[in-house]
Design an enzyme around this catalytic site. Structure first.
Site, short mmCIF file in Angstrom:
data_model
loop_
_atom_site.label_atom_id
_atom_site.label_comp_id
_atom_site.label_asym_id
_atom_site.label_seq_id
_atom_site.Cartn_x
_atom_site.Cartn_y
_atom_site.Cartn_z
N ASN A 1 0.83 -1.19 0.00
CA ASN A 1 0.00 0.00 0.00
C ASN A 1 0.88 1.25 0.00
O ASN A 1 2.09 1.17 -0.13
CB ASN A 1 -0.96 -0.04 1.21
N HIS B 1 24.19 0.49 10.43
CA HIS B 1 25.46 1.19 10.62
C HIS B 1 26.20 0.59 11.81
O HIS B 1 25.59 0.06 12.73
CB HIS B 1 25.21 2.68 10.86
N GLY C 1 0.09 -1.43 9.07
CA GLY C 1 0.54 -0.08 8.81
C GLY C 1 1.57 0.43 9.79
O GLY C 1 1.49 0.20 10.99
N SER D 1 -0.04 -3.38 13.36
CA SER D 1 0.30 -2.00 13.02
C SER D 1 1.23 -1.41 14.08
O SER D 1 1.03 -1.61 15.28
CB SER D 1 -0.96 -1.15 12.95
N THR E 1 12.41 -6.71 15.68
CA THR E 1 13.86 -6.69 15.85
C THR E 1 14.49 -8.08 15.84
O THR E 1 15.71 -8.20 15.88
CB THR E 1 14.23 -6.01 17.18
N LYS E 2 13.64 -9.12 15.84
CA LYS E 2 14.16 -10.50 15.82
C LYS E 2 13.24 -11.36 14.96
O LYS E 2 12.14 -10.94 14.60
CB LYS E 2 14.28 -11.07 17.23
N ARG F 1 6.64 -8.96 19.91
CA ARG F 1 6.60 -10.26 20.59
C ARG F 1 5.35 -10.99 20.12
O ARG F 1 4.45 -10.38 19.53
CB ARG F 1 6.58 -10.07 22.10
N LYS G 1 -0.29 -13.80 19.64
CA LYS G 1 -1.28 -14.86 19.44
C LYS G 1 -0.67 -15.89 18.49
O LYS G 1 0.03 -15.55 17.55
CB LYS G 1 -2.55 -14.27 18.82
#
Length: 187
Positions: free
Chosen positions: A83, A113, A140, A158, A163-164, A178, A181
């Site tokens: 989108n 970086h 989003g 959203s 990060t993992k 995290r 569900k």
């Protein structure tokens, strides 16, 4: 080893290298063409994306504005949709499976970086690949960070900051993301 080879292999590289600057410039020209092509011309838009991306399925559609660094490092499967205002920083490979959807303002980032301030001040960068499995839906304003792999059937809420990596059949959200569900396929 060339700067492009360093970039592709995850080593520190100089993004101001002439060949990388030229590759980004060529990408910007295709992006300008894409973003200036009316949404009422889906075939023309798909043709531009097929020139821009490293690999696509037959059916794909991206709303304007779309931004990426190189394009050639992006591989999307069949039936891909993104989108408005998505950004994919593809200094490393970005692989997105079939039947995937990105909501507005999703960011997928491979570029990063060094933590060392002296290396950072010299302009060095490196990149880590990102992979999304089949049937993923990214909500989003979610951000997928460098080096993340998401399994099949993952839903990213959203605003999540991923990060993992996560396996199949989960809804993830939050900052950092995290599991919220587990998805029971077919139920």
């Amino acid at each position: 080893m060339s700067e492009k080879q360093k970039m592709m292999s995850g080593e520190l590289y100089n993004p101001l290298n002439k060949s990388l600057v030229e590759a980004r410039h060529a990408c910007r020209l295709l992006l300008k063409e894409l973003n200036n092509t009316c949404q009422t011309q889906p075939k023309a838009r798909a043709d531009i994306l097929k020139k821009l991306f490293g690999q696509t399925g037959k059916r794909l559609y991206i709303e304007s504005d779309f931004r990426c660094d190189y394009g050639f490092n992006i591989k999307v499967g069949e039936n891909f949709f993104a989108n408005f205002n998505c950004v994919i920083l593809d200094a490393a490979q970005v692989t997105i499976g079939r039947d995937c959807m990105l909501a507005p303002q999703v960011g997928i980032y491979t570029a990063t970086h060094p933590l060392d301030p002296q290396q950072r001040a010299r302009g060095a960068e490196f990149a880590r690949p990102v992979t999304l499995g089949d049937n993923c839906w990214v909500g989003g304003m979610a951000v997928i960070n460098p080096g993340v792999t998401l399994g099949n059937n993952v839903v990213v809420a959203s605003g999540a900051v991923v990060t993992k990596s996560f396996g199949d059949n989960v809804v993830i959200g939050g900052n950092p993301a995290r599991v919220m569900k587990v998805i029971e396929p077919g139920s």
